[in-house]
Design a protein around this motif. Structure first.
Motif, PDB file in Angstrom:
ATOM      1  N   GLY A  15       0.798  -1.218   0.000  1.00 13.59           N
ATOM      2  CA  GLY A  15       0.000   0.000   0.000  1.00 13.59           C
ATOM      3  C   GLY A  15       0.832   1.269   0.000  1.00 13.59           C
ATOM      4  O   GLY A  15       0.302   2.365  -0.214  1.00 13.59           O
ATOM      5  N   ARG A  67      -0.908   2.606 -11.397  1.00 12.38           N
ATOM      6  CA  ARG A  67      -0.235   2.673 -10.088  1.00 12.38           C
ATOM      7  C   ARG A  67       1.166   3.267 -10.195  1.00 12.38           C
ATOM      8  O   ARG A  67       1.629   3.936  -9.268  1.00 12.38           O
ATOM      9  CB  ARG A  67      -0.131   1.266  -9.486  1.00 12.38           C
ATOM     10  CG  ARG A  67      -1.455   0.604  -9.209  1.00 12.38           C
ATOM     11  CD  ARG A  67      -1.271  -0.695  -8.424  1.00 12.38           C
ATOM     12  NE  ARG A  67      -0.477  -1.681  -9.170  1.00 12.38           N
ATOM     13  CZ  ARG A  67       0.641  -2.232  -8.712  1.00 12.38           C
ATOM     14  NH1 ARG A  67       1.105  -1.902  -7.525  1.00 12.38           N
ATOM     15  NH2 ARG A  67       1.296  -3.130  -9.442  1.00 12.38           N
ATOM     16  N   THR A  85       0.687   2.492  -4.326  1.00 12.63           N
ATOM     17  CA  THR A  85      -0.178   1.346  -4.016  1.00 12.63           C
ATOM     18  C   THR A  85       0.562   0.040  -4.273  1.00 12.63           C
ATOM     19  O   THR A  85       0.085  -0.860  -4.986  1.00 12.63           O
ATOM     20  CB  THR A  85      -1.484   1.408  -4.844  1.00 12.63           C
ATOM     21  OG1 THR A  85      -1.969   2.752  -4.927  1.00 12.63           O
ATOM     22  CG2 THR A  85      -2.571   0.541  -4.215  1.00 12.63           C
ATOM     23  N   LYS A  87       2.197  -3.601  -4.065  1.00  8.61           N
ATOM     24  CA  LYS A  87       1.689  -4.904  -3.675  1.00  8.61           C
ATOM     25  C   LYS A  87       2.872  -5.849  -3.469  1.00  8.61           C
ATOM     26  O   LYS A  87       3.963  -5.621  -4.011  1.00  8.61           O
ATOM     27  CB  LYS A  87       0.778  -5.461  -4.763  1.00  8.61           C
ATOM     28  CG  LYS A  87      -0.355  -4.543  -5.189  1.00  8.61           C
ATOM     29  CD  LYS A  87      -1.109  -5.130  -6.358  1.00  8.61           C
ATOM     30  CE  LYS A  87      -2.209  -4.199  -6.842  1.00  8.61           C
ATOM     31  NZ  LYS A  87      -2.932  -4.764  -8.017  1.00  8.61           N
TER      32      LYS A  87
END
Length: 119
Positions: A15, A67, A85, A87
């Motif tokens: 995040g 992103r 963001t 991951k």
């Protein structure tokens, strides 16, 4: 060939955000496109994004579109990869690469920088 030196990798929580930098030298960059690739352990190298130096045109891989943002600073001869963001699956060694703008194959590569995203 273009000489490329990446920096900015590290450990970040899922995040979160991270920005990679790639300092380029050795050629007139207006004739080149610079890009980012990544390679996760045990996987093939994957295209992330690239930018055409002369007009700033960008292109993104499907897994990062929306992103990640690639940009350049002509005054610093540096290309950036802003990663938001993040991951766990973004964990990889990220490589900066360069190609002549009219060619499709990248033929200059940096040494890579590790990005680790903890979940």
């Amino acid at each position: 060939h273009v000489q490329l030196v990446e920096s900015g990798g590290g450990l970040v929580q899922a995040g979160g955000s991270l920005r990679l930098s790639c300092a380029a030298s050795g050629r007139t960059l207006s004739q080149y496109a610079l890009g980012w690739f990544r390679q996760a352990s045990g996987k093939e190298r994957e295209f992330v994004a690239d930018i055409t130096w002369s007009d700033g045109d960008t292109f993104y891989g499907r897994s990062v579109k929306g992103r990640f943002t690639v940009s350049r600073d002509a005054a610093k001869n540096t290309v950036y990869l802003q990663m938001n963001t993040l991951k766990a699956e973004d964990t990889a060694v990220y490589y900066c690469a360069a190609r002549e703008a009219y060619r499709s194959q990248f033929d200059s590569w940096g040494q890579g920088t590790q990005v680790t995203v903890s979940s």
